[in-house]
Scaffold this motif. Structure first.
Motif, PDB file in Angstrom:
ATOM      1  N   ASP A 208    -136.694  -4.698  41.297  1.00 61.14           N
ATOM      2  CA  ASP A 208    -136.789  -6.027  40.688  1.00 61.14           C
ATOM      3  C   ASP A 208    -136.989  -5.934  39.177  1.00 61.14           C
ATOM      4  O   ASP A 208    -136.453  -6.762  38.425  1.00 61.14           O
ATOM      5  CB  ASP A 208    -137.930  -6.818  41.328  1.00 61.14           C
ATOM      6  CG  ASP A 208    -137.663  -7.165  42.787  1.00 61.14           C
ATOM      7  OD1 ASP A 208    -136.497  -7.031  43.217  1.00 61.14           O
ATOM      8  OD2 ASP A 208    -138.612  -7.573  43.486  1.00 61.14           O
ATOM      9  N   ARG A 209    -137.733  -4.942  38.729  1.00 61.40           N
ATOM     10  CA  ARG A 209    -137.928  -4.750  37.282  1.00 61.40           C
ATOM     11  C   ARG A 209    -136.610  -4.383  36.613  1.00 61.40           C
ATOM     12  O   ARG A 209    -136.317  -4.837  35.498  1.00 61.40           O
ATOM     13  CB  ARG A 209    -138.984  -3.676  37.028  1.00 61.40           C
ATOM     14  CG  ARG A 209    -140.407  -4.112  37.376  1.00 61.40           C
ATOM     15  CD  ARG A 209    -141.362  -2.936  37.334  1.00 61.40           C
ATOM     16  NE  ARG A 209    -141.409  -2.325  36.002  1.00 61.40           N
ATOM     17  CZ  ARG A 209    -141.812  -1.080  35.781  1.00 61.40           C
ATOM     18  NH1 ARG A 209    -142.158  -0.288  36.798  1.00 61.40           N
ATOM     19  NH2 ARG A 209    -141.846  -0.608  34.556  1.00 61.40           N
ATOM     20  N   VAL A 210    -135.824  -3.539  37.270  1.00 61.66           N
ATOM     21  CA  VAL A 210    -134.515  -3.164  36.727  1.00 61.66           C
ATOM     22  C   VAL A 210    -133.615  -4.393  36.642  1.00 61.66           C
ATOM     23  O   VAL A 210    -132.946  -4.619  35.629  1.00 61.66           O
ATOM     24  CB  VAL A 210    -133.858  -2.063  37.591  1.00 61.66           C
ATOM     25  CG1 VAL A 210    -132.415  -1.827  37.145  1.00 61.66           C
ATOM     26  CG2 VAL A 210    -134.657  -0.771  37.500  1.00 61.66           C
ATOM     27  N   ALA A 211    -133.614  -5.223  37.683  1.00 65.40           N
ATOM     28  CA  ALA A 211    -132.775  -6.425  37.691  1.00 65.40           C
ATOM     29  C   ALA A 211    -133.170  -7.368  36.558  1.00 65.40           C
ATOM     30  O   ALA A 211    -132.304  -7.923  35.866  1.00 65.40           O
ATOM     31  CB  ALA A 211    -132.891  -7.128  39.042  1.00 65.40           C
ATOM     32  N   GLU A 212    -134.471  -7.538  36.368  1.00 65.37           N
ATOM     33  CA  GLU A 212    -134.949  -8.444  35.321  1.00 65.37           C
ATOM     34  C   GLU A 212    -134.608  -7.918  33.935  1.00 65.37           C
ATOM     35  O   GLU A 212    -134.152  -8.666  33.054  1.00 65.37           O
ATOM     36  CB  GLU A 212    -136.459  -8.642  35.463  1.00 65.37           C
ATOM     37  CG  GLU A 212    -137.030  -9.667  34.503  1.00 65.37           C
ATOM     38  CD  GLU A 212    -138.505  -9.927  34.738  1.00 65.37           C
ATOM     39  OE1 GLU A 212    -139.141 -10.538  33.860  1.00 65.37           O
ATOM     40  OE2 GLU A 212    -139.022  -9.520  35.800  1.00 65.37           O
ATOM     41  N   ALA A 213    -134.811  -6.625  33.716  1.00 62.90           N
ATOM     42  CA  ALA A 213    -134.522  -6.036  32.416  1.00 62.90           C
ATOM     43  C   ALA A 213    -133.016  -6.039  32.126  1.00 62.90           C
ATOM     44  O   ALA A 213    -132.594  -6.261  30.990  1.00 62.90           O
ATOM     45  CB  ALA A 213    -135.068  -4.610  32.362  1.00 62.90           C
ATOM     46  N   ALA A 214    -132.214  -5.811  33.163  1.00 60.93           N
ATOM     47  CA  ALA A 214    -130.756  -5.848  32.983  1.00 60.93           C
ATOM     48  C   ALA A 214    -130.307  -7.258  32.627  1.00 60.93           C
ATOM     49  O   ALA A 214    -129.433  -7.452  31.771  1.00 60.93           O
ATOM     50  CB  ALA A 214    -130.062  -5.358  34.255  1.00 60.93           C
ATOM     51  N   PHE A 215    -130.905  -8.254  33.281  1.00 63.92           N
ATOM     52  CA  PHE A 215    -130.571  -9.649  32.989  1.00 63.92           C
ATOM     53  C   PHE A 215    -130.871  -9.980  31.525  1.00 63.92           C
ATOM     54  O   PHE A 215    -130.098 -10.687  30.862  1.00 63.92           O
ATOM     55  CB  PHE A 215    -131.362 -10.575  33.914  1.00 63.92           C
ATOM     56  CG  PHE A 215    -131.142 -12.030  33.646  1.00 63.92           C
ATOM     57  CD1 PHE A 215    -129.955 -12.648  33.999  1.00 63.92           C
ATOM     58  CD2 PHE A 215    -132.124 -12.789  33.027  1.00 63.92           C
ATOM     59  CE1 PHE A 215    -129.744 -14.001  33.745  1.00 63.92           C
ATOM     60  CE2 PHE A 215    -131.928 -14.141  32.769  1.00 63.92           C
ATOM     61  CZ  PHE A 215    -130.735 -14.743  33.128  1.00 63.92           C
ATOM     62  N   ALA A 216    -131.977  -9.462  31.010  1.00 68.23           N
ATOM     63  CA  ALA A 216    -132.342  -9.705  29.615  1.00 68.23           C
ATOM     64  C   ALA A 216    -131.311  -9.128  28.649  1.00 68.23           C
ATOM     65  O   ALA A 216    -131.182  -9.593  27.512  1.00 68.23           O
ATOM     66  CB  ALA A 216    -133.723  -9.114  29.326  1.00 68.23           C
ATOM     67  N   LYS A 217    -130.575  -8.119  29.101  1.00 69.29           N
ATOM     68  CA  LYS A 217    -129.535  -7.510  28.274  1.00 69.29           C
ATOM     69  C   LYS A 217    -128.155  -8.120  28.541  1.00 69.29           C
ATOM     70  O   LYS A 217    -127.153  -7.656  28.000  1.00 69.29           O
ATOM     71  CB  LYS A 217    -129.492  -5.994  28.515  1.00 69.29           C
ATOM     72  CG  LYS A 217    -130.734  -5.257  28.026  1.00 69.29           C
ATOM     73  CD  LYS A 217    -130.623  -3.769  28.334  1.00 69.29           C
ATOM     74  CE  LYS A 217    -131.863  -3.021  27.852  1.00 69.29           C
ATOM     75  NZ  LYS A 217    -131.952  -2.991  26.359  1.00 69.29           N
ATOM     76  N   GLY A 218    -128.105  -9.139  29.418  1.00 69.27           N
ATOM     77  CA  GLY A 218    -126.840  -9.810  29.691  1.00 69.27           C
ATOM     78  C   GLY A 218    -126.065  -9.251  30.856  1.00 69.27           C
ATOM     79  O   GLY A 218    -124.891  -9.594  31.045  1.00 69.27           O
ATOM     80  N   LEU A 219    -126.711  -8.409  31.664  1.00 71.21           N
ATOM     81  CA  LEU A 219    -126.035  -7.810  32.818  1.00 71.21           C
ATOM     82  C   LEU A 219    -126.574  -8.440  34.089  1.00 71.21           C
ATOM     83  O   LEU A 219    -127.760  -8.320  34.412  1.00 71.21           O
ATOM     84  CB  LEU A 219    -126.270  -6.296  32.842  1.00 71.21           C
ATOM     85  CG  LEU A 219    -125.627  -5.534  33.998  1.00 71.21           C
ATOM     86  CD1 LEU A 219    -124.107  -5.631  33.963  1.00 71.21           C
ATOM     87  CD2 LEU A 219    -126.060  -4.075  33.983  1.00 71.21           C
ATOM     88  N   LEU A 220    -125.706  -9.120  34.848  1.00 72.80           N
ATOM     89  CA  LEU A 220    -126.106  -9.812  36.071  1.00 72.80           C
ATOM     90  C   LEU A 220    -125.997  -8.885  37.276  1.00 72.80           C
ATOM     91  O   LEU A 220    -124.940  -8.302  37.530  1.00 72.80           O
ATOM     92  CB  LEU A 220    -125.227 -11.036  36.301  1.00 72.80           C
ATOM     93  CG  LEU A 220    -125.320 -12.157  35.259  1.00 72.80           C
ATOM     94  CD1 LEU A 220    -124.294 -13.241  35.573  1.00 72.80           C
ATOM     95  CD2 LEU A 220    -126.717 -12.739  35.220  1.00 72.80           C
ATOM     96  N   THR A 221    -127.091  -8.767  38.006  1.00 70.76           N
ATOM     97  CA  THR A 221    -127.121  -8.000  39.252  1.00 70.76           C
ATOM     98  C   THR A 221    -127.809  -8.883  40.297  1.00 70.76           C
ATOM     99  O   THR A 221    -128.223  -9.996  40.012  1.00 70.76           O
ATOM    100  CB  THR A 221    -127.891  -6.682  39.081  1.00 70.76           C
ATOM    101  OG1 THR A 221    -129.247  -6.973  38.714  1.00 70.76           O
ATOM    102  CG2 THR A 221    -127.252  -5.815  37.995  1.00 70.76           C
ATOM    103  N   LEU A 222    -127.949  -8.337  41.507  1.00 74.21           N
ATOM    104  CA  LEU A 222    -128.573  -9.123  42.571  1.00 74.21           C
ATOM    105  C   LEU A 222    -129.220  -8.182  43.576  1.00 74.21           C
ATOM    106  O   LEU A 222    -128.598  -7.201  43.990  1.00 74.21           O
ATOM    107  CB  LEU A 222    -127.520  -9.987  43.270  1.00 74.21           C
ATOM    108  CG  LEU A 222    -128.018 -11.069  44.226  1.00 74.21           C
ATOM    109  CD1 LEU A 222    -128.797 -12.144  43.475  1.00 74.21           C
ATOM    110  CD2 LEU A 222    -126.838 -11.697  44.962  1.00 74.21           C
TER     111      LEU A 222
END
Length: 257
Positions: A208-222
């Motif tokens: 979940d931390r990876v998903a949140e940090a990736a989202f902050a960089k503009g990368l959408l995951t799930l």
């Protein structure tokens, strides 16, 4: 059967067989096979964590179903419509399902679904089954356009760019061993995070931390499953865009490390 976390304490190479043995055990002890109408399966498990079954498991499951006269129903809602580099993920194992369920990617996100079945299974006369939005012409047009695009190159693009993406993601494991597993087919890729690479215990918090940090960089995951991060980008994804995704994930992993 999860090759990365084999059930029943099995070795990875035996993961498929122990599940088949368990089904056979159920048939003998709990549920007579002549009372089973159908076996539903996903060629690659979706919400369960993007789990790719071991080679040979699905053909053996098909043989088991055929032996007992049980129908085989392939849920290809997530895996179908070119997502894995083939129109149906079942094709990778040469399967011949009796029924196939499609949706989602079939019309590039426009609401549509389809149930395909062998002609000998049909007992409905024309018009016997319908729904309020069944046969929606706009949805049908979107599906037709999608099928054309898949045949004109997007399916092949998913296969090639997906292979490149998995290869590049696997390189991240050397520097970040808590990225325990990289798996998938085509542009259906799962990253499984663990607390310890030795025990392979799931780490949903890290995922979940990876998903949140990736989202902050503009990368959408799930998220998917207990500890898997799924990547299921549009089939128009270019190699350059895939490389950028790997670069951003690398940044995230280094920061969290």
């Amino acid at each position: 059967p999860h090759p990365y976390r084999p059930p029943f304490g099995a070795k990875p190479e035996d993961a498929g067989q122990v599940v088949l043995d368990y089904i056979a055990h159920l048939f003998k002890t709990k549920l007579p096979p002549d009372e089973v109408g159908a076996i539903f399966f996903e060629p690659i498990q979706g919400e369960g964590g993007y789990v790719v079954p071991p080679q040979g498991f699905l053909p053996a499951l098909q043989e088991l179903a055929r032996r007992h006269g049980i129908l085989l129903v392939a849920d290809e809602v997530q895996t179908g419509s070119g997502r894995t580099g083939r129109f149906l993920a079942s094709a990778y194992e040469g399967l011949d399902p009796d029924i196939v369920i499609l949706a989602k990617g079939l019309a590039s996100g426009y609401p549509i679904s389809a149930v395909l079945f062998k002609e000998e299974l049909s007992s409905w006369p024309p018009g016997a089954h319908g729904s309020t939005f069944g046969g929606n012409p706009v949805a049908a047009a979107a599906a037709t356009a999608t099928l054309d695009l898949l045949e004109e190159g997007l399916m092949q693009n998913a296969y090639e760019v997906g292979a490149f993406l998995r290869e590049e993601l696997a390189k991240l494991q050397a520097d970040f061993p808590r990225l325990g597993d990289v798996r998938g087919r085509g542009l259906m890729i799962g990253l499984d995070f663990v607390k310890d690479p030795g025990t392979r215990e799931e780490d949903p918090e890290l995922r979940d931390r990876v998903a949140e940090a990736a989202f902050a960089k503009g990368l959408l995951t799930l998220p998917a499953g207990p500890s898997t991060l799924r990547l299921s980008p549009p089939l128009v994804l270019s190699r350059a865009e895939a490389a950028l995704a790997v670069e951003l994930l690398g940044e995230v992993l280094r920061e969290l490390a």
